[in-house]
Design a protein around this motif. Sequence first.
Motif, PDB file in Angstrom:
ATOM      1  N   ALA A  27       0.829  -1.203   0.000  1.00  0.00           N
ATOM      2  CA  ALA A  27       0.000   0.000   0.000  1.00  0.00           C
ATOM      3  C   ALA A  27       0.865   1.257   0.000  1.00  0.00           C
ATOM      4  O   ALA A  27       0.609   2.205  -0.752  1.00  0.00           O
ATOM      5  N   VAL A  28       1.901   1.263   0.835  1.00  0.00           N
ATOM      6  CA  VAL A  28       2.801   2.418   0.886  1.00  0.00           C
ATOM      7  C   VAL A  28       3.522   2.594  -0.442  1.00  0.00           C
ATOM      8  O   VAL A  28       3.701   3.722  -0.932  1.00  0.00           O
ATOM      9  N   LEU A  29       3.925   1.487  -1.053  1.00  0.00           N
ATOM     10  CA  LEU A  29       4.624   1.556  -2.334  1.00  0.00           C
ATOM     11  C   LEU A  29       3.737   2.171  -3.409  1.00  0.00           C
ATOM     12  O   LEU A  29       4.202   2.998  -4.209  1.00  0.00           O
ATOM     13  N   VAL A  30       2.461   1.808  -3.432  1.00  0.00           N
ATOM     14  CA  VAL A  30       1.543   2.371  -4.428  1.00  0.00           C
ATOM     15  C   VAL A  30       1.363   3.866  -4.194  1.00  0.00           C
ATOM     16  O   VAL A  30       1.304   4.649  -5.149  1.00  0.00           O
ATOM     17  N   VAL A  31       1.279   4.285  -2.930  1.00  0.00           N
ATOM     18  CA  VAL A  31       1.162   5.711  -2.633  1.00  0.00           C
ATOM     19  C   VAL A  31       2.405   6.451  -3.120  1.00  0.00           C
ATOM     20  O   VAL A  31       2.314   7.534  -3.712  1.00  0.00           O
ATOM     21  N   VAL A  32       3.584   5.868  -2.877  1.00  0.00           N
ATOM     22  CA  VAL A  32       4.828   6.495  -3.308  1.00  0.00           C
ATOM     23  C   VAL A  32       4.880   6.591  -4.830  1.00  0.00           C
ATOM     24  O   VAL A  32       5.288   7.627  -5.393  1.00  0.00           O
ATOM     25  N   ILE A  33       4.467   5.528  -5.520  1.00  0.00           N
ATOM     26  CA  ILE A  33       4.471   5.540  -6.987  1.00  0.00           C
ATOM     27  C   ILE A  33       3.499   6.608  -7.512  1.00  0.00           C
ATOM     28  O   ILE A  33       3.812   7.357  -8.449  1.00  0.00           O
ATOM     29  N   ALA A  34       2.312   6.671  -6.897  1.00  0.00           N
ATOM     30  CA  ALA A  34       1.344   7.677  -7.323  1.00  0.00           C
ATOM     31  C   ALA A  34       1.877   9.084  -7.087  1.00  0.00           C
ATOM     32  O   ALA A  34       1.714   9.979  -7.930  1.00  0.00           O
TER      33      ALA A  34
END
Length: 251
Positions: A27-34
């Motif tokens: 979840a954190v990785l997706v936020v960072v990518i976004a």
Amino acid sequence: MSQQQDEQPQTPLIDHLIELRSRLLRAVLVVVIAFAALYGFSNQIYSFVAEPLMALLPPGSQMIATEVASPFLAPFKLTLIVAVFAAIPFVLYQAWAFIAPGLYANEKKFALPLLASSVLLFYGGAAFAYYVVFPLIFGFFTTTGPENVQIMTDINAYLSFVLKLFFAFGLAFEIPVATFLLVLTGVTTVQALSAKRPYVVIGCFIVGMVLTPPDVISQALLAGPMWLLFEIGILAARLIRRTRGGRDELE
């Protein structure tokens, strides 16, 4: 032997913790990518959010930055929040994938639609605030001041103001889900909620006064939809109970 027995019950807990960590990291990785994808458009995102106010300011007016780092920090913070908003469906999916194995079949049947509707309602509340509420309250604020006062809004103050309204309306639009869950879990009944309708209406206006600026327009624009969404939640709960064989008496 006793040591082995002590270690066996801990294994499932460790597995759950490892899975939880894995899903949190995703979840954190997706936020960072976004955020990384949106960062190049930070200024444009802020300009879009500021448009409801800028469109109503007198010609030649503009926002100001009263702090040295504000021109960088305000768009940065807004972009990070937008990244979190954009990643909410994936984050909720990770939460669903973690708890789904422990749910019964009838619980799974309701959980996924409720999660999806919660996301859509939150987005709907934020969109309602931007396209309906902002133009009305900013039109009110920009026309009620003295003629010799020039409006120059600080970008940080504006961001804090609109984020408060985004969250207020986003959360307010979750009322149908909350009402439905209260009835579905047996905490209350449709009849009990219907009997408390006058108190709910008063409560909606009290919440509107607390969460919105001190003007009647924004308070009514929050209280009205909250009341309507409460009625929608009662209607949904009544329909579900009827389809499941429940008997609800109409008023």
